[in-house]
Design a protein around this motif. Structure first.
Motif, PDB file in Angstrom:
ATOM      1  N   SER A  26      39.005 -13.000 -14.294  1.00 14.84           N
ATOM      2  CA  SER A  26      39.921 -14.119 -14.527  1.00 14.84           C
ATOM      3  C   SER A  26      39.125 -15.338 -14.990  1.00 14.84           C
ATOM      4  N   ILE A  27      39.640 -16.009 -16.002  1.00 14.32           N
ATOM      5  CA  ILE A  27      38.944 -17.167 -16.568  1.00 14.32           C
ATOM      6  C   ILE A  27      39.294 -18.401 -15.742  1.00 14.32           C
ATOM      7  N   LEU A  28      38.270 -19.026 -15.164  1.00 26.23           N
ATOM      8  CA  LEU A  28      38.457 -20.218 -14.347  1.00 26.23           C
ATOM      9  C   LEU A  28      37.768 -21.407 -15.007  1.00 26.23           C
ATOM     10  N   SER A  29      38.188 -22.603 -14.625  1.00 27.32           N
ATOM     11  CA  SER A  29      37.579 -23.807 -15.183  1.00 27.32           C
ATOM     12  C   SER A  29      36.168 -23.987 -14.631  1.00 27.32           C
ATOM     13  N   ALA A  30      35.399 -24.857 -15.271  1.00 29.14           N
ATOM     14  CA  ALA A  30      34.011 -25.084 -14.863  1.00 29.14           C
ATOM     15  C   ALA A  30      33.913 -25.547 -13.416  1.00 29.14           C
ATOM     16  N   ALA A  31      34.945 -26.249 -12.937  1.00 30.94           N
ATOM     17  CA  ALA A  31      34.912 -26.772 -11.568  1.00 30.94           C
ATOM     18  C   ALA A  31      34.915 -25.668 -10.514  1.00 30.94           C
ATOM     19  N   ALA A  32      35.280 -24.456 -10.907  1.00 31.06           N
ATOM     20  CA  ALA A  32      35.331 -23.353  -9.943  1.00 31.06           C
ATOM     21  C   ALA A  32      33.949 -22.943  -9.471  1.00 31.06           C
ATOM     22  N   THR A  72      41.704 -29.669 -17.140  1.00 35.86           N
ATOM     23  CA  THR A  72      40.701 -29.533 -18.189  1.00 35.86           C
ATOM     24  C   THR A  72      41.158 -28.506 -19.222  1.00 35.86           C
ATOM     25  N   PRO A  73      40.681 -28.621 -20.466  1.00 35.71           N
ATOM     26  CA  PRO A  73      41.166 -27.734 -21.518  1.00 35.71           C
ATOM     27  C   PRO A  73      40.523 -26.348 -21.447  1.00 35.71           C
ATOM     28  N   PHE A  74      41.320 -25.359 -21.791  1.00 39.65           N
ATOM     29  CA  PHE A  74      40.830 -23.985 -21.945  1.00 39.65           C
ATOM     30  C   PHE A  74      40.311 -23.816 -23.355  1.00 39.65           C
ATOM     31  N   ILE A 134      40.761 -22.148  -6.241  1.00 40.37           N
ATOM     32  CA  ILE A 134      41.739 -23.162  -5.845  1.00 40.37           C
ATOM     33  C   ILE A 134      41.800 -24.249  -6.915  1.00 40.37           C
ATOM     34  N   GLY A 135      42.948 -24.348  -7.575  1.00 40.77           N
ATOM     35  CA  GLY A 135      43.163 -25.374  -8.581  1.00 40.77           C
ATOM     36  C   GLY A 135      42.366 -25.191  -9.855  1.00 40.77           C
ATOM     37  N   THR A 136      41.881 -23.968 -10.141  1.00 43.37           N
ATOM     38  CA  THR A 136      41.019 -23.792 -11.318  1.00 43.37           C
ATOM     39  C   THR A 136      41.476 -22.670 -12.246  1.00 43.37           C
ATOM     40  N   GLY A 137      42.649 -22.082 -12.008  1.00 42.58           N
ATOM     41  CA  GLY A 137      43.141 -20.993 -12.843  1.00 42.58           C
ATOM     42  C   GLY A 137      43.971 -21.496 -14.001  1.00 42.58           C
ATOM     43  N   THR A 143      45.995 -25.046 -20.583  1.00 43.04           N
ATOM     44  CA  THR A 143      45.318 -26.045 -19.761  1.00 43.04           C
ATOM     45  C   THR A 143      45.031 -25.448 -18.390  1.00 43.04           C
ATOM     46  N   PHE A 144      43.837 -25.672 -17.895  1.00 42.87           N
ATOM     47  CA  PHE A 144      43.523 -25.221 -16.543  1.00 42.87           C
ATOM     48  C   PHE A 144      44.323 -26.029 -15.523  1.00 42.87           C
ATOM     49  N   HIS A 145      44.443 -25.492 -14.333  1.00 47.04           N
ATOM     50  CA  HIS A 145      45.210 -26.162 -13.284  1.00 47.04           C
ATOM     51  C   HIS A 145      44.627 -27.529 -12.927  1.00 47.04           C
TER      52      HIS A 145
END
Length: 504
Positions: A173-179, A113-115, A189-192, A108-110
């Motif tokens: 590094s794989i980050l969430s879409a919000a990054a 959201t799901p990875f 910030i908050g997306t790792g 799960t991303f920080h």
């Protein structure tokens, strides 16, 4: 067709035992962060360089993400510089240009959201579309397809045996879409996905990370990391002595004797300091002037006078931490005879973040002036001069580089620093013969043939006097003894991990 599970195919290097071990500290002593002695403890860490690109993961700021254990990649380099699983559990090379990666299904991303495969595709697509793509991808373009909820298929434009190494770079590094913001900015910030979540970056002064309780692996043993950015090496060492800091990056040689013996830990590095000469414009665009500079410089005394023995004399661009380099290297001479340089004016630049570099510049200034050059120095913090360094704003630069930092493969270092399209080309070298040697070598599988191609490229670069090797660095990491399992990493990718814990 090859398939890899568990421990993966060997990368280009096998470091010597001393360099390969990411040693862990388990010490006694005072300090600030370990006082609570349990999972509520926070570690105080003084870092050498502040963010240079507002924490854009496609920049060198990404290596902070990995040293903080907040950003994670599909795969990772292990202690033996081999590829291990991380967010991908296994992968298969289908043909020369096609790879499939099976992803973890419990991440799960920080931000909650799901990875999944779509998230991986988004990050890699963003990297390829970036105006400043990650250095690890230099020379290769890729397309990514989500071929299952937890499977991605990656296709390269050319055969690339080094693709897993590239994907291990912290810059991917794989980050969430919000990054990825609509205005083109990127924030970690908050997306790792790592054991620590980055909660705040206060410009160029501090950063804060907290334990991520929903981490897919073993939860972190401490509550968080309080990072400060302290470019002045004397101040970093001072904060360690005073108890304000538990760990300090890169202690200057001048400060080592002021620390307790069990506080300063020398780490053999794959780092070389060299003099980069601007071969594109200015006086050093003339090969004869570059050859004259090389003839004028004697780096033999730098190890003793500047490093006080905490370094090795340069024998090339690749140092003793890459053991096969010395066995394959021959004598190298300038391709051009030295010219007359009486009265030739040059700017000699370096940065203060590594305390030894300005001292080296002083020695080089004298040697160059003795040969007839007229030298003006420009010394600042790296963050204040990076753009000029990379755009050819100086005639000569005393530059320090970890030759395995991007991919664990020194040929990739040459591609980045000494080819026409290299994104870290301080020497501004653009030579068709060098480009051809590097390009040919990059098609070779990992092993002896690729090693020989790497040394052929090194010889071609050195013959052109675009870079004059000075020293092979060892880095001294300061640890107060308040925390155990702080990594001492020759590749400078890891520092604080989920295993880092207060000393009881």
């Amino acid at each position: 067709m090859s398939k890899n599970t568990g421990r993966r195919a060997a990368a280009a290097i096998a470091l010597t035992g001393a360099a390969a071990l990411l040693l862990s500290g388990c010490f006694s002593g005072g300090g600030s962060g370990g006082a609570s002695g349990d999972g509520d403890a926070r570690i105080q860490v003084a870092f050498m360089q502040p963010p240079k690109a507002n924490m854009n993961p496609f920049s060198d700021d990404a290596f902070k993400l990995s040293r903080w254990s907040t950003g994670e990649t599909l795969v990772q380099l292990n202690d033996d510089i081999e590829i291990d699983p991380m967010l991908a559990t296994e992968w298969e090379q289908v043909d020369d240009v096609t790879w499939t990666f099976t992803l973890r299904d419990d991440v799960t991303f920080h931000d909650g959201t799901p990875f999944n495969a779509e998230a991986v595709k988004n990050t890699l697509d963003q990297a390829m579309a970036s105006t400043t793509p990650p250095r690890a991808m230099a020379g290769v373009a890729l397309t990514t397809e989500a071929t299952g909820e937890y499977e991605v298929t990656i296709t390269t434009d050319v055969p690339d045996p080094l693709l897993p190494n590239r994907l291990a770079s912290p810059q991917l590094s794989i980050l969430s879409a919000a990054a990825y913001k609509d205005d083109g900015t990127i924030t970690p910030i908050g997306t790792g996905t790592g054991p620590f979540v980055l909660t705040d970056v206060n410009g160029s002064t501090t950063a804060t990370l907290d334990r991520f309780d929903d981490y897919w692996g073993e939860p972190a043993k401490i509550a968080g990391i309080d990072a400060s950015f302290v470019p002045d090496g004397t101040a970093r060492a001072g904060s360690l002595r005073s108890g304000e800091t538990d760990v300090a990056e890169t202690i200057p040689v001048s400060q080592i004797d002021l620390l307790d013996a069990d506080t300063a830990h020398e780490v053999l590095q794959t780092r070389t300091t060299y003099l980069a000469l601007n071969s594109e414009s200015g006086p050093f665009a003339d090969p004869a002037v570059r050859a004259a500079a090389r003839a004028a410089i004697d780096p033999s005394g730098i190890v003793d006078s500047v490093y006080e023995g905490h370094a090795d004399p340069a024998v090339g661009l690749l140092g003793p931490a890459i053991p096969w380099a010395e066995d394959l290297r021959g004598d190298v001479e300038s391709a051009t005879a030295p010219g007359t340089v009486a009265g030739v004016e040059i700017t000699l630049a370096t940065y203060t973040d590594r305390a030894e570099l300005p001292e080296i510049a002083v020695q080089l200034e004298k040697q160059l002036e003795d040969a007839g050059f007229v030298v003006t120095q420009d010394v600042r913090e790296y963050a204040n001069m990076e753009t000029e360094l990379l755009s050819g704003g100086f005639d000569a630069v005393v530059f320090s580089r970890n030759t395995l930092l991007d991919t664990g493969d020194p040929l990739s270092f040459f591609a980045q620093d000494f080819t026409c399209e290299g994104g870290n080309n301080v020497s501004r070298l653009c030579d068709p013969a060098v480009d051809a040697l590097v390009a040919e070598g990059q098609t070779l599988p990992l092993g002896e043939d690729r090693q020989k191609a790497t040394l052929a490229a090194e010889e071609a670069i050195l013959q052109l006097d675009a870079a004059i090797p000075l020293v092979h660095d060892r880095v001294v990491q300061g640890e107060a003894g308040t925390f155990a399992d702080v990594k001492r990493d020759p590749l400078e990718r890891r520092l604080i991990t989920e295993l880092t814990a207060p000393v009881q």
